[in-house]
Write an enzyme that holds these catalytic residues in place. Structure first.
Site, PDB file in Angstrom:
ATOM      1  N   GLY A 131      54.714  18.716  55.839  1.00 51.99           N
ATOM      2  CA  GLY A 131      53.705  19.378  55.021  1.00 51.99           C
ATOM      3  C   GLY A 131      54.029  20.803  54.670  1.00 51.99           C
ATOM      4  N   LYS A 183      76.507  28.295  68.069  1.00 48.30           N
ATOM      5  CA  LYS A 183      77.312  27.085  67.973  1.00 48.30           C
ATOM      6  C   LYS A 183      78.502  27.294  68.886  1.00 48.30           C
ATOM      7  CE  LYS A 183      79.035  23.591  64.897  1.00 48.30           C
ATOM      8  NZ  LYS A 183      79.061  23.075  63.524  1.00 48.30           N
ATOM      9  N   GLY A 207      52.313  24.674  62.066  1.00 47.56           N
ATOM     10  CA  GLY A 207      53.289  23.597  62.031  1.00 47.56           C
ATOM     11  C   GLY A 207      53.807  23.266  63.413  1.00 47.56           C
ATOM     12  N   ILE A 208      54.827  22.412  63.453  1.00 43.03           N
ATOM     13  CA  ILE A 208      55.439  21.988  64.702  1.00 43.03           C
ATOM     14  C   ILE A 208      56.402  23.060  65.192  1.00 43.03           C
ATOM     15  CG2 ILE A 208      57.002  20.267  65.724  1.00 43.03           C
ATOM     16  CD1 ILE A 208      55.861  18.227  63.787  1.00 43.03           C
ATOM     17  N   GLY A 209      56.438  23.287  66.513  1.00 39.13           N
ATOM     18  CA  GLY A 209      57.451  24.177  67.065  1.00 39.13           C
ATOM     19  C   GLY A 209      56.871  25.271  67.937  1.00 39.13           C
ATOM     20  N   GLY A 210      57.767  25.949  68.654  1.00 38.43           N
ATOM     21  CA  GLY A 210      57.359  26.967  69.601  1.00 38.43           C
ATOM     22  C   GLY A 210      56.743  28.181  68.964  1.00 38.43           C
ATOM     23  N   MET A 211      57.249  28.589  67.793  1.00 38.15           N
ATOM     24  CA  MET A 211      56.752  29.811  67.180  1.00 38.15           C
ATOM     25  C   MET A 211      55.307  29.659  66.666  1.00 38.15           C
ATOM     26  SD  MET A 211      56.057  31.936  64.632  1.00 38.15           S
ATOM     27  CE  MET A 211      56.338  30.688  63.369  1.00 38.15           C
ATOM     28  N   ILE A 242      65.076  26.113  59.216  1.00 39.95           N
ATOM     29  CA  ILE A 242      66.407  26.065  59.832  1.00 39.95           C
ATOM     30  C   ILE A 242      67.296  27.176  59.282  1.00 39.95           C
ATOM     31  CG2 ILE A 242      68.521  24.685  60.035  1.00 39.95           C
ATOM     32  CD1 ILE A 242      66.691  22.200  60.063  1.00 39.95           C
ATOM     33  N   GLU A 268      47.490  19.967  58.937  1.00 36.27           N
ATOM     34  CA  GLU A 268      47.917  18.563  59.015  1.00 36.27           C
ATOM     35  C   GLU A 268      48.022  18.116  60.464  1.00 36.27           C
ATOM     36  OE1 GLU A 268      51.745  18.451  57.080  1.00 36.27           O
ATOM     37  OE2 GLU A 268      52.782  18.483  58.989  1.00 36.27           O
TER      38      GLU A 268
END
Length: 442
Positions: free
Chosen positions: A340, A366, A217-221, A317, A242
């Protein structure tokens, strides 16, 4: 056969092409790295003439000119199937609306439900057979064109020609207008993974084996996993994903990927869109090892499951103590979209020997406060992206746990074991209050 005469008849300026757009129309802009630029600018210039023009896109990598020209959204209503960082900021200002989806169903939404008055899509230059290629974002492009009353193509020589697969191109006879443009595809460098991302990836790597079929998938990991795969001694891996990522180029060039053990698209890389730098686009251009398909093929859980040892790796998240996963919103604030994740989490588990991994850093900051991503309950308003019964493995920098077949108290125990040590006692108290903690729990 020469198509130069037909091409010249349909060739117009961007300003001439966008005259077909009327107030109240639905206009599609394309997806990912392939979204119109010249046509967007020309349409924005017609702002004062138009009202209630509804625009659809996917993951904008440039802020749309129509939105910048209309900061009160009186003329253009911008909608997006999956937010980028740009879309998220526009949403915060009330200038972008999210459209929920299951990604593998998207072409069907167009063919069955969606109105499309004008489709504007970037393409490669015409080939000798009269076809324009959609480039590295087939996704739902052909379904959009099938439904549209008017089709305008923005021809750009910088778009790589991505071989199919299927539905990767459109013939000039199906096109109403052609405009010519010249812009560089957005460059999305993968970047080096953080220490925490590498730690998370290190828990996933032992679960891979020779012949595994990978989705990232998308992202650094996920990118960290791709980099580790490229440096591993794994053999005969397959790719059915995908998104085609930059780390996949390294995986192929290191010799890890052959596709020899795949059931579908044997010896080929199946994907529906790509992000990366020019290195990625150069790799995909005219590469017969790669097969780009519409998303209702690539992301169909029953197609995914036909391959053995499918490994699906995605981010999230937050997760609650029963295993509900939110991967797209922070409370009511839309961050991205379902994408996906569900498709591959479901499809990979149906695969013989398949495994699905959802990963996250255990905490986030935060202000000066450290907050846990593992929570007693999801933040009010948070979207459940992946149903708790679909979730297989969850991973943080503190470990990896399998949730399949576990009761609520077993899930709570497992998830608390991979939470940040500073929050575990508080999570145990909350689990007790929720009635999902037993005295015998560790």
């Amino acid at each position: 056969m020469s198509y130069s005469g037909e091409y010249q008849k349909k060739l117009v300026t961007p300003e001439e092409a966008v005259r077909v757009v009327k107030s109240g129309d639905w206009v599609d802009y394309g997806a990912f790295a392939g979204q119109v630029v010249a046509l967007d600018k020309a349409l924005a210039a017609r702002k004062e003439e138009l009202f209630d023009v509804k625009i659809r896109a996917v993951t904008a990598l440039r802020a749309p000119e129509v939105v910048k020209a209309d900061p009160e959204a009186k003329h253009f209503i911008y909608n997006n199937w999956h937010f980028s960082g740009i879309d998220r900021k526009l949403h915060d200002k009330g200038l972008c609306y999210h459209i929920p989806l299951l990604y593998h169903e998207l072409p069907g939404y167009y063919r069955r439900f969606a109105d499309v008055d004008v489709a504007m899509l970037p393409v490669t230059p015409i080939d000798e057979h009269g076809f324009f290629n959609f480039g590295p974002q087939v996704s739902h492009a052909k379904a959009t064109c099938e439904k549209s009353k008017v089709i305008i193509l923005e021809v750009n020589p910088n778009i790589p020609r991505c071989l199919g697969g299927k539905e990767e191109s459109i013939h000039i006879s199906q096109v109403d207008y052609i405009v010519e443009s010249n812009w560089t595809l957005p460059q999305i460098p993968s970047g080096a993974p953080t220490e925490i991302e590498s730690k998370i990836a290190s828990y996933i790597m032992p679960e891979l084996e020779d012949g595994s079929c990978i989705q990232l998938g998308i992202g650094g990991m996920p990118n960290a996993v791709g980099q580790m795969i490229a440096q591993s001694d794994l053999n005969n891996l397959g790719l059915h994903s995908e998104m085609f990522t930059e780390s996949m180029v390294d995986m192929v060039e290191s010799g890890r990927v052959t596709g020899a053990n795949k059931t579908t698209d044997r010896y080929k890389i199946a994907y529906t869109f790509a992000f990366g730098t020019q290195k990625t686009y150069n790799f995909l251009n005219n590469n017969p090892m790669c097969a780009i398909y519409p998303v209702d093929y690539v992301n169909d859980p029953f197609i995914i499951a036909q391959n053995e040892k499918v490994i699906s790796i995605n981010n999230c998240i937050e997760v609650d103590l029963t295993g509900q996963v939110c991967s797209e919103s922070s409370g009511t604030r839309q961050i991205s979209g379902t994408g996906g994740q569900f498709d591959f989490a479901f499809g990979s588990y149906r695969s013989k020997g398949g495994k699905s991994f959802i990963a996250m850093e255990s905490t986030f900051k935060k202000g000066d406060e450290l907050r846990s991503r593992i929570k007693p309950s999801l933040t009010p308003g948070a979207i459940v992206t992946t149903h708790r019964a679909i979730v297989h493995y969850l991973v943080t920098e503190y470990g990896i746990v399998n949730l399949k077949g576990k009761s609520t108290w077993e899930r709570a125990e497992a998830l608390i074991s991979i939470a940040h040590p500073n929050v575990r006692e508080d999570l145990i108290k909350e689990a007790e209050n929720l009635g999902i903690w037993r005295r015998s729990n560790k």
